[in-house]
Design an enzyme around this catalytic site. Structure first.
Site, PDB file in Angstrom:
ATOM      1  N   ASP A   1       0.935  -1.211  -0.315  1.00 36.50           N
ATOM      2  CA  ASP A   1      -0.141   0.021   0.107  1.00 36.50           C
ATOM      3  C   ASP A   1       0.679   1.280   0.039  1.00 36.50           C
ATOM      4  O   ASP A   1       0.512   2.167  -0.432  1.00 36.50           O
ATOM      5  CB  ASP A   1      -0.850  -0.098   1.163  1.00 36.50           C
ATOM      6  CG  ASP A   1      -1.906  -1.111   1.258  1.00 36.50           C
ATOM      7  OD1 ASP A   1      -2.275  -1.733   0.137  1.00 36.50           O
ATOM      8  OD2 ASP A   1      -2.434  -1.257   2.260  1.00 36.50           O
TER       9      ASP A   1
HETATM   10  P1  NAP Z   1       0.835  -4.094   3.085  1.00 30.51           P
HETATM   11  O1  NAP Z   1       0.343  -2.864   2.251  1.00 30.51           O
HETATM   12  O2  NAP Z   1       0.005  -4.573   4.315  1.00 30.51           O
HETATM   13  O3  NAP Z   1       1.490  -5.031   2.215  1.00 30.51           O
HETATM   14  C1  NAP Z   1       2.244  -5.931   2.736  1.00 30.51           C
HETATM   15  C2  NAP Z   1       2.674  -7.031   1.593  1.00 30.51           C
HETATM   16  O4  NAP Z   1       3.544  -7.933   1.928  1.00 30.51           O
HETATM   17  C3  NAP Z   1       1.356  -7.832   1.172  1.00 30.51           C
HETATM   18  O5  NAP Z   1       0.954  -7.375  -0.172  1.00 30.51           O
HETATM   19  C4  NAP Z   1       1.954  -9.264   1.020  1.00 30.51           C
HETATM   20  O6  NAP Z   1       1.732  -9.812  -0.211  1.00 30.51           O
HETATM   21  C5  NAP Z   1       3.360  -9.002   1.562  1.00 30.51           C
HETATM   22  N1  NAP Z   1       3.883 -10.182   2.221  1.00 30.51           N
HETATM   23  C6  NAP Z   1       3.305 -10.788   3.382  1.00 30.51           C
HETATM   24  N2  NAP Z   1       3.916 -11.738   4.049  1.00 30.51           N
HETATM   25  C7  NAP Z   1       5.118 -11.845   3.338  1.00 30.51           C
HETATM   26  C8  NAP Z   1       6.454 -12.666   2.983  1.00 30.51           C
HETATM   27  N3  NAP Z   1       6.577 -13.771   3.997  1.00 30.51           N
HETATM   28  N4  NAP Z   1       7.109 -12.457   2.382  1.00 30.51           N
HETATM   29  C9  NAP Z   1       7.159 -11.553   1.476  1.00 30.51           C
HETATM   30  N5  NAP Z   1       6.106 -10.579   1.092  1.00 30.51           N
HETATM   31  C10 NAP Z   1       5.019 -10.838   2.119  1.00 30.51           C
HETATM   32  O7  NAP Z   1       2.133  -3.376   3.910  1.00 30.51           O
HETATM   33  P2  NAP Z   1       2.738  -1.761   3.590  1.00 30.51           P
HETATM   34  O8  NAP Z   1       3.119  -1.450   2.504  1.00 30.51           O
HETATM   35  O9  NAP Z   1       3.934  -1.884   4.809  1.00 30.51           O
HETATM   36  O10 NAP Z   1       1.489  -0.842   4.380  1.00 30.51           O
HETATM   37  C11 NAP Z   1       1.096  -1.045   5.665  1.00 30.51           C
HETATM   38  C12 NAP Z   1      -0.449  -0.786   5.495  1.00 30.51           C
HETATM   39  O11 NAP Z   1      -0.698  -0.948   7.004  1.00 30.51           O
HETATM   40  C13 NAP Z   1      -0.861   0.551   5.199  1.00 30.51           C
HETATM   41  O12 NAP Z   1      -2.125   0.274   4.334  1.00 30.51           O
HETATM   42  C14 NAP Z   1      -1.161   1.349   6.456  1.00 30.51           C
HETATM   43  O13 NAP Z   1      -2.137   2.364   6.270  1.00 30.51           O
HETATM   44  C15 NAP Z   1      -1.684   0.199   7.131  1.00 30.51           C
HETATM   45  N6  NAP Z   1      -1.460   0.381   8.755  1.00 30.51           N
HETATM   46  C16 NAP Z   1      -0.258   0.907   9.150  1.00 30.51           C
HETATM   47  C17 NAP Z   1      -0.372   1.079  10.399  1.00 30.51           C
HETATM   48  C18 NAP Z   1       1.257   1.442  11.138  1.00 30.51           C
HETATM   49  O14 NAP Z   1       0.903   2.179  12.206  1.00 30.51           O
HETATM   50  N7  NAP Z   1       2.407   1.338  10.503  1.00 30.51           N
HETATM   51  C19 NAP Z   1      -1.272   1.291  11.363  1.00 30.51           C
HETATM   52  C20 NAP Z   1      -2.450   0.928  10.762  1.00 30.51           C
HETATM   53  C21 NAP Z   1      -2.496   0.610   9.507  1.00 30.51           C
HETATM   54  P3  NAP Z   1       2.079 -11.380  -0.548  1.00 30.51           P
HETATM   55  O15 NAP Z   1       0.757 -12.167   0.373  1.00 30.51           O
HETATM   56  O16 NAP Z   1       1.636 -11.546  -1.803  1.00 30.51           O
HETATM   57  O17 NAP Z   1       3.173 -11.943  -0.204  1.00 30.51           O
END
Ligand code: NAP
Length: 463
Positions: free
Chosen positions: A389
């Site tokens: 994301d």
């Molecule tokens: P993300 O959008 O959740 O994407 C994570 C990706 O990691 C997934 O598409 C998944 O794809 C891949 N993944 C999962 N396990 C894996 C593994 N073992 N090896 C390789 N890839 C793996 O993560 P992000 O880009 O870090 O974004 C964070 C999201 O969390 C944002 O939408 C944010 O708004 C939200 N959020 C964050 C917080 C915070 O405080 N950080 C709080 C609330 C919400 P596959 O399954 O295809 O591997």
């Protein structure tokens, strides 16, 4: 000075030092270089606060206190050892315990004082138990959702917001009634009960994905209820600590909401996470280009500037140490490697900073989003490791996207983009990422840890 006044004086000094340490702790924790000092300051402050409290003259018997200390330690030690990815639910549990304590103390204080409770005191007591009660059950719900004991999806029904609004209204009406008629003792448990129910109903319509923001908000409520308890118990230390907790929780929730481009009302009442599966399911098949670890290693070693973008997948795979090996390998070959940190990458604030610090990646290699975004057009390779994301260009150019307006890392502007993830699954927001279909993007399908390991091996290092 008699003995009583003397020990009172010592207690006040100890509390003052504890308060200063709490403030310094928060200040130091705002930078990775001083964060360890911050943790120490907070811990020493808390030990002093407990020690000062144990010196109180009012304590007639230490037996129960000792039993509670032993029980607290038995619960606390395993809580401190949870996996990094489980920290949000662990934090929620701590809030639940704190809020339960505040509610119980408030209830005890009411029955000790009733029927003659001064209006100000009654107002503060009501605020204490309402916030404490809703934080207790709300935090348990949040922890349950994150631990997947409860369904992560938002549980919604028609008229939900109205029901919640009416419940909260009822609790406030009861509080006002009690301020005017503190002798109406039978209303007090009703007020607490409504707050407890409200906590459950407030959190169940919120998707698991929004839980970290909700937890941070509940942290703020727990702090405010503790500050109210400080007024009731006439403890300046509790007022200060509660206010620090309340304001820092609120600031953190605001930062997180901003970084996700969401308003508070949207987080609390938007039932975000429901539409996601629909959006993800409706994708037509588009083609992507994939590459092997060998090809990725060749591209990386030919680059001058590489920016690594870590995300949730790196955390789940615990790939940070392998990423460190990759960093070492490439740096040895003269490649300039930096890390782009999105404020909400992963599942809790500072998630990526903590993991990269654990792997001893130098702090000066970690760049905030604002610092690095202008550099992507001059970057040879943006290597996205388990992030999704936070790199989604739809946030910039697709007004219909649920994450439209969320600030993102502009990796699509780099000359080559390589994305390590296991398949085409969406991330937290549940939506497709157009980045993967660009001509300049290469998908590196696999688990983050093993894929990075393979690249390191191709580069001639690692195991
Ligand atoms: P993300 O959008 O959740 O994407 C994570 C990706 O990691 C997934 O598409 C998944 O794809 C891949 N993944 C999962 N396990 C894996 C593994 N073992 N090896 C390789 N890839 C793996 O993560 P992000 O880009 O870090 O974004 C964070 C999201 O969390 C944002 O939408 C944010 O708004 C939200 N959020 C964050 C917080 C915070 O405080 N950080 C709080 C609330 C919400 P596959 O399954 O295809 O591997």
């Amino acid at each position: 000075m008699n003995e009583f006044a003397g020990s009172q004086y010592v207690i006040e000094i100890v509390y003052l030092i504890a308060s200063v340490l709490f403030i310094l702790s928060l200040k130091w924790m705002s930078s990775p270089t001083t964060a360890r000092h911050g943790v120490w300051a907070g811990e020493i402050g808390m030990v002093l606060a407990i020690a000062g409290t144990l010196l109180h003259h009012g304590i007639v018997d230490y037996k129960w206190i000792l039993i509670s200390l032993v029980l607290g330690t038995i619960i606390g030690v395993p809580l401190g050892r949870v996996q990094m990815t489980a920290v949000p639910q662990r934090t929620a549990l701590s809030h639940a315990f704190g809020a339960l304590c505040v509610t119980l103390v408030g209830t005890a204080e009411f029955y000790l004082r009733s029927p003659s409770v001064a209006p100000f005191m009654m107002a503060v007591l009501s605020m204490e138990v309402i916030l404490g009660g809703l934080t207790f059950t709300g935090s348990l719900m949040a922890a349950g959702k994150l631990q997947e004991i409860l369904p992560q999806r938002p549980l919604t029904y028609k008229g939900q917001n109205l029901v919640n609004f009416l419940l909260m209204g009822a609790a406030v009406v009861l509080a006002v009634w009690l301020v005017l008629h503190p002798e109406a003792k039978q209303l007090f448990p009703l007020m607490v009960l409504i707050a407890l129910i409200f906590g459950v109903l407030l959190v169940i319509p919120i998707g698991g994905a929004d839980m970290p923001t909700v937890i941070s908000l509940l942290n703020s409520y727990a702090g405010l209820s503790a500050a109210a308890m400080g007024f009731v118990l006439n403890s300046k230390l509790l007022i200060i600590a509660g206010a620090l907790d309340g304001s820092s929780g609120l600031i953190l929730s605001i930062i997180m909401s901003k970084a996700m481009n969401r308003s508070f009302t949207n987080v609390l009442f938007g039932a975000f996470g429901q539409v996601q599966t629909v959006a993800a399911g409706g994708q037509e098949a588009k083609s992507v280009r994939s590459a092997t670890a060998e090809e990725a290693a060749a591209i990386l070693s030919a680059a001058n500037k590489v920016v690594v973008v870590p995300g949730y997948g790196m955390a789940v795979a615990q790939a940070q140490h392998k990423v460190r090996e990759l960093y070492d390998s490439l740096t040895k070959r003269g490649v300039d490697v930096r890390f782009a940190i999105h404020p909400v990458a992963g599942r809790m604030p500072g998630h990526m900073n903590v993991l990269l610090a654990e792997a001893d990646i130098p702090y000066d290699r970690l760049m905030d989003m604002e610092e690095i975004n202008g550099d992507f057009p001059q970057t040879d390779v943006a290597l996205v490791i388990g992030a999704n994301d936070v790199t989604n260009p739809a946030a910039r150019n697709d007004a219909s996207s649920p994450i439209y307006g969320m600030p993102i890392l502009d990796v699509d502007k780099a000359r080559t983009v390589m994305v390590i993830k296991r398949g085409m699954s969406p991330g937290f927001a549940g939506i497709d990422n157009p980045l993967y279909y660009l001509d300049r993007t290469l998908m590196l399908f696999g688990d983050a840890k093993s894929f990075v390991n393979n690249i390191v091996r191709e580069l001639g290092g690692g195991h």
